[in-house]
Motif scaffolding. Structure first.
Motif, PDB file in Angstrom:
ATOM      1  N   LYS A 136       4.793   5.451   6.258  1.00  7.38           N
ATOM      2  CA  LYS A 136       5.553   6.333   5.381  1.00  7.38           C
ATOM      3  C   LYS A 136       7.057   6.182   5.625  1.00  7.38           C
ATOM      4  O   LYS A 136       7.861   6.174   4.679  1.00  7.38           O
ATOM      5  N   ALA A 167       9.671   5.078   2.940  1.00  8.07           N
ATOM      6  CA  ALA A 167      10.836   5.918   2.631  1.00  8.07           C
ATOM      7  C   ALA A 167      12.122   5.145   2.830  1.00  8.07           C
ATOM      8  O   ALA A 167      13.079   5.272   2.042  1.00  8.07           O
ATOM      9  N   GLU A 177      12.538   2.947  -0.109  1.00  5.84           N
ATOM     10  CA  GLU A 177      13.003   3.727  -1.252  1.00  5.84           C
ATOM     11  C   GLU A 177      14.483   4.082  -1.095  1.00  5.84           C
ATOM     12  O   GLU A 177      15.265   4.024  -2.062  1.00  5.84           O
TER      13      GLU A 177
END
Length: 283
Positions: free
Chosen positions: A226, A230, A233
């Motif tokens: 994750k 992230a 992103e």
């Protein structure tokens, strides 16, 4: 003419059994087994210590009637191994140094006096007698050529065996040199079962901890994935922001350029109008 024939020698037979039972009752037998078994454990790492229970001991070669079978005996300086009997002349002349007798209701004073005389005569160093019915303990130690009764057996420690006799409780306890008690087979089995339960419980805890560790590792890996996603992103958003910033700056530059061009054109138009006016041309 007569001929002489040599007289044949009759082989001496040393029976392996005297026909007497090992014990007269279960309590006596349990104590014999406990003493002999724990002595085995005590000297399990000593190959030069022979321990036996209810084994016929023949101290004199050629005299099979001179024998006895102590409930337990310890011979230092003799190798471990199985024997049908203990023939002292085949054991380097070494007599058992320590003997135990566990009494039953059938033992009588004359018999016990005879045993004491036998052990005294044939070199025993320590002679210990226990009566489990009365919890009575007696002991004898060799002083010169005699087995002399030990005046107080309470908390007495055997110089040869290193074990201690604790008479403060009933029944008497025999303690190893490290202070742990001699255990019966049932107690050893119960201790083994307790160790097995503790081992199984520890194994279950280990497996549960390993599962928890694996679950935590999976959660960590998921969190790490994750975090990576992230971060990706964030990097993409940063790139978009940089692109938008670049486009905005470019648009500003283009706007300023257009403004400058318009201003230049206005200035040119004003100059042209001024010249025309100077020439008398109104526009």
């Amino acid at each position: 003419m007569s001929s002489a024939h040599p007289r044949s020698r009759t082989a001496v037979i040393y029976p392996d059994c005297d026909g007497k039972p090992i014990a007269e009752n279960t309590l006596q037998f349990e104590w014999i087994v406990t003493i002999k078994g724990n002595l085995d454990l005590l000297f399990r790492d000593r190959p030069d210590v022979f321990i036996a229970g209810d084994l016929l001991w023949y101290p004199v070669e050629g005299s099979p009637k001179i024998c006895t079978a102590p409930d337990a005996m310890v011979a230092f300086g003799r190798p471990k191994g199985h024997r049908p009997s203990y023939k002292q002349w085949e054991e380097g002349g070494v007599a058992p140094q320590v003997v135990f007798e566990v009494l039953s209701h059938r033992n009588r004073p004359p018999e016990m006096r005879a045993k004491l005389a036998f052990y005294e005569r044939h070199g025993v160093q320590e002679y210990l007698i226990y009566d489990p019915q009365t919890d009575g303990l007696r002991g004898y130690q060799r002083i010169n050529d005699e087995l002399v009764e030990i005046p107080d057996m309470r908390d007495w420690t055997s110089p040869l065996l290193g074990i201690r006799f604790d008479c403060s409780e009933s029944p008497m306890r025999i303690l190893y040199p490290d202070g742990s008690p001699f255990l019966t087979l049932d107690e050893i089995a119960a201790q083994r079962d307790a160790f097995a339960r503790e081992r199984d419980a520890a194994e279950r805890k280990r497996i549960a901890a390993e599962r928890e560790l694996n679950a935590a590792e999976q959660e960590r890996n998921a969190a790490e994935r994750k975090c990576i996603a992230a971060e990706r992103e964030l990097n993409a958003a940063e790139r978009k922001r940089n692109t938008a910033e670049h486009e905005r700056n470019t648009a500003i530059q283009e706007r300023d350029q257009i403004a400058r061009e318009l201003e230049s054109e206005r200035e040119q138009a004003a100059r042209m109008a001024a010249k025309l006016r100077e020439m008398g041309i109104d526009i």
